[in-house]
Every structure is written in C-alpha cells, then in structure tokens.
Design a protein around this motif. Structure first.
Motif, short mmCIF file in Angstrom:
data_model
loop_
_atom_site.label_atom_id
_atom_site.label_comp_id
_atom_site.label_asym_id
_atom_site.label_seq_id
_atom_site.Cartn_x
_atom_site.Cartn_y
_atom_site.Cartn_z
N LYS A 350 0.81 -1.22 0.00
CA LYS A 350 0.00 0.00 0.00
C LYS A 350 0.84 1.28 0.00
N THR A 351 2.09 1.16 -0.41
CA THR A 351 2.93 2.36 -0.49
C THR A 351 2.78 3.08 -1.83
N LEU A 352 2.32 2.37 -2.84
CA LEU A 352 2.14 2.97 -4.16
C LEU A 352 0.66 3.26 -4.39
N PRO A 353 0.30 4.50 -4.69
CA PRO A 353 -1.10 4.81 -4.94
C PRO A 353 -1.51 4.34 -6.33
N GLY A 354 -2.81 4.30 -6.57
CA GLY A 354 -3.27 3.98 -7.91
C GLY A 354 -3.00 2.53 -8.27
N LYS A 355 -2.71 2.28 -9.56
CA LYS A 355 -2.68 0.92 -10.09
C LYS A 355 -1.27 0.48 -10.50
N LEU A 356 -1.04 -0.83 -10.37
CA LEU A 356 0.14 -1.50 -10.88
C LEU A 356 -0.31 -2.42 -12.02
N VAL A 357 0.50 -2.52 -13.07
CA VAL A 357 0.07 -3.24 -14.26
C VAL A 357 1.18 -4.17 -14.73
N LEU A 358 0.78 -5.38 -15.13
CA LEU A 358 1.69 -6.41 -15.64
C LEU A 358 1.64 -6.45 -17.16
#
Length: 365
Positions: A350-358
């Motif tokens: 939860k340190t990165l806001p928004g979305k992560l994408v593969l």
C-alpha cells in the motif's frame, strides 16, 4: 490454432504460450511461471484475445490466498491458514490462470461472433450470468474462468467491449475494469447523484481513487479517507475534503458511504450517515468481521448495499467514458508478467497509490 472466421487481418496464434499458473491457495510460491501452456481455442460465441496488459488488483490476491473462504476472518494482509474453497464461488479448479484486469487485441473468433479481428477490447472482471432463480449470478474472470495473466485468453464475445477508439494506452485500459468497475457499481447501487455528500474509504487505492473520480463526474461532493501523505493525490482526483483513514467521521454528515475497507471503523461509517442514507460495500481489506448496533441501522432507515454483481449497463457506462476520454486511471508502476510476485508484494504494501500493471511477453503471433 488461428482458424479465423473472417478474412480480415487474421493472426495465427501459436500452439503454446507463456503465463502464470495459480497451483493452489497460498503465498507467492503458489504462482508458477510456465512457457508451455496450451493456447485456448475460441468456441462458438467466443473470442481469442492476445493480452496486451493486465492490472494487479485485490481480487486476484484475495483469490490466491483464499481470503474469500468463510473460514478466514482476518484482514487481507493477515491470512496464514490452509483453505480449500477460497474462490469467489467456492473451490477453484487448479491450475488456474488468474488476471481479471484485461486489455487485449482480438486475434481469433469462434462461430457466430461479430467482434472484428484486430479490435482492442477490455472486459469486466465480474461477468453477469443472471438466471431466473438467481438474478445476480456472475462468474469472475481469473477465478471461475482463466484470465489475463498469460499471453492469450478466451472470453465470450458478449463480454468483450471495444475500446479501439479510446485515447487511453493499453496499460491505462488494463487498470480500469476491476477498480473503476467496482467503483461505478458502488456509486450506481448507492444512487449517487449531483449534490450528494459522500464519504469514500480507502480513497488512495485503485477502487477509492476511481470512486473519487467517478463521483466527482456525477457532481457529488466527495470526502476521501486516506493517509496524510496521499491527501493531495486524492484531492487532485476530485475530493473536496480529506479525513485521516483512522478518523471517526462526525455522525449524520453524509448521504452515502462508499466502503472498501471495513474493519474496526465500520460502526463509525454507519453513524456518519444521515437518516435515510445509503452504505455501499465491495471490499473489506481491514477485515470482514464488524460489530453493528442494529438500532443505528433500522431506526434511521439506513440502506446497506452489498455490491459485486455488475449489470451490463454499469460497465458499458465505463466503456463510454473511456472512449470519450473522460476518465484516466493513475498508474504507479508496470512490471513484466514474470515479476508478478514482486508486483503483488508491492501492491499489498500500500505504499504505491493507484494501479500497478503487468505486461505479458509480446512475442509475435
């Protein structure tokens, strides 16, 4: 493979593909990278999609760890037990290819399909399958069906929404189905309209930020609950006010509460509603077990909405917004699909806001 049903830009797909198998419920060790997975063939009414990007979301992690099992009572970051039936609909068939957030290109079609070869498409994660006896029945992409954590996947043509016209990138589109679909469904079920005062929990996460953006588009006045370090991010998405994520909202302040957090603060969220207010929930990352005073629900005529089933009209509205360029997700980081374990670890931090994408390997078809 690759017996296209129409003579336009036909692409011949390989016999095998690279992807990630979920082999059991558990930690990252349950994810197995494979380079010999058979490429599925589209049947009647289906399309074969080359996956261009696949978002990381809570649903896939919850399914991996078995959090949907009723035996699990803790928060999503505190599951350390063996479960057998931990999917949306109970027991999963292993190995399973997860991945509910999809942006892809149609490369082959089955019989009786009107989707053009080459179309860029996306799909809801929760696919409506209503019946006479169960009008809210659904199946989940990446849970009951193999999903987007591979180079190719098969979906029903009726679940493929054309976003070729959208100015959004493949990565941005892959960040939308789960987060924005969940958010739009919450707002729709709660009846959020212009002028409503609404409180959104987890406002810096994927669903929360999407809800802030979509509610602002509807003309609602948004208060977001988040950590102080992410307050500006939530304001930039449209929030008029910010509350700390561990704050106790003042009673009777809001027409609606949009909640994906649950946990110990739940009673304060109910008290924060005006008489006749609406509480809509589609997540419980802080824990699914809550304590309620039923008098605080029935005496002020509070309505509670559990929101998972998504009518087609909900996702179609999102597609219209995508194609019109009216929504844009925040992307924090992308990863090669092979690094899925690291991506999910970063997501859970939860340190990165928004979305992560593969990004799956883009071998030439």
């Amino acid at each position: 493979m690759g017996s296209c049903q129409r003579k336009v830009a036909c692409v011949t797909s390989p016999a095998t593909m690279k992807g990630v198998w979920l082999t059991k419920h558990g930690g990252p060790e349950a994810l197995e990278w494979r380079e010999d997975i058979p490429v599925p063939a589209p049947g009647p009414g289906q399309v074969l999609v080359q996956v261009l990007a696949a978002g990381v979301n809570n649903t896939d992690i919850n399914t991996r760890i078995g959090w949907y099992s009723s035996d699990v009572t803790g928060a999503t970051d505190d599951v350390d037990q063996d479960v057998e039936a931990g999917g949306h609909a109970g027991a999963l068939a292993f190995p399973r290819i997860q991945g509910g957030d999809l942006c892809g290109r149609v490369v082959d079609v089955g019989e009786n399909v009107n989707v053009p070869i080459g179309a860029r498409i996306t799909s809801p994660i929760n696919l409506p399958r209503p019946t006479v006896n169960n009008p809210t029945a659904y199946i989940a992409l990446g849970s009951e069906l193999d999903g987007a954590f591979a180079q190719y996947c098969v979906i029903d043509a009726a679940d493929a929404y054309d976003v070729t016209a959208s100015s959004l990138s493949d990565i941005e589109i892959a960040a939308i189905p789960c987060a924005f679909g969940t958010a739009e469904n919450l707002l729709t079920r709660a009846g959020v309209r212009s002028g409503h005062n609404i409180l959104i929990t987890g406002a810096s996460g994927g669903v929360g930020l999407a809800a802030v953006q979509l509610a602002t588009l509807r003309g609602a006045i948004v208060t977001g609950m988040t950590s102080p370090s992410k307050a500006d991010l939530v304001r930039n998405a449209g929030a008029a006010d910010i509350l700390s994520r561990d704050a106790q909202p003042a009673p009777g302040m809001f027409d609606m509460v949009i909640d994906v957090v649950g946990g110990p603060t739940w009673p304060h969220l109910i008290r924060a509603l005006m008489p006749g207010g609406h509480y809509a929930v589609s997540g419980a990352i802080a824990g699914p077990m809550v304590t309620a005073d039923l008098r605080e629900i029935y005496l002020p005529d509070i309505t509670i909405h559990g929101c998972t089933y998504q009518p087609k009209a909900v996702f179609q509205r999102l597609v219209d917004l995508m194609n019109a360029g009216e929504i844009r997700p925040l992307i924090s980081k992308t990863y090669p699909l092979q690094e899925i374990a690291q991506a999910q670890e970063d997501f859970m931090s939860k340190t990165l806001p928004g979305k992560l994408v593969l990004i799956p390997p883009q071998d030439e078809a």
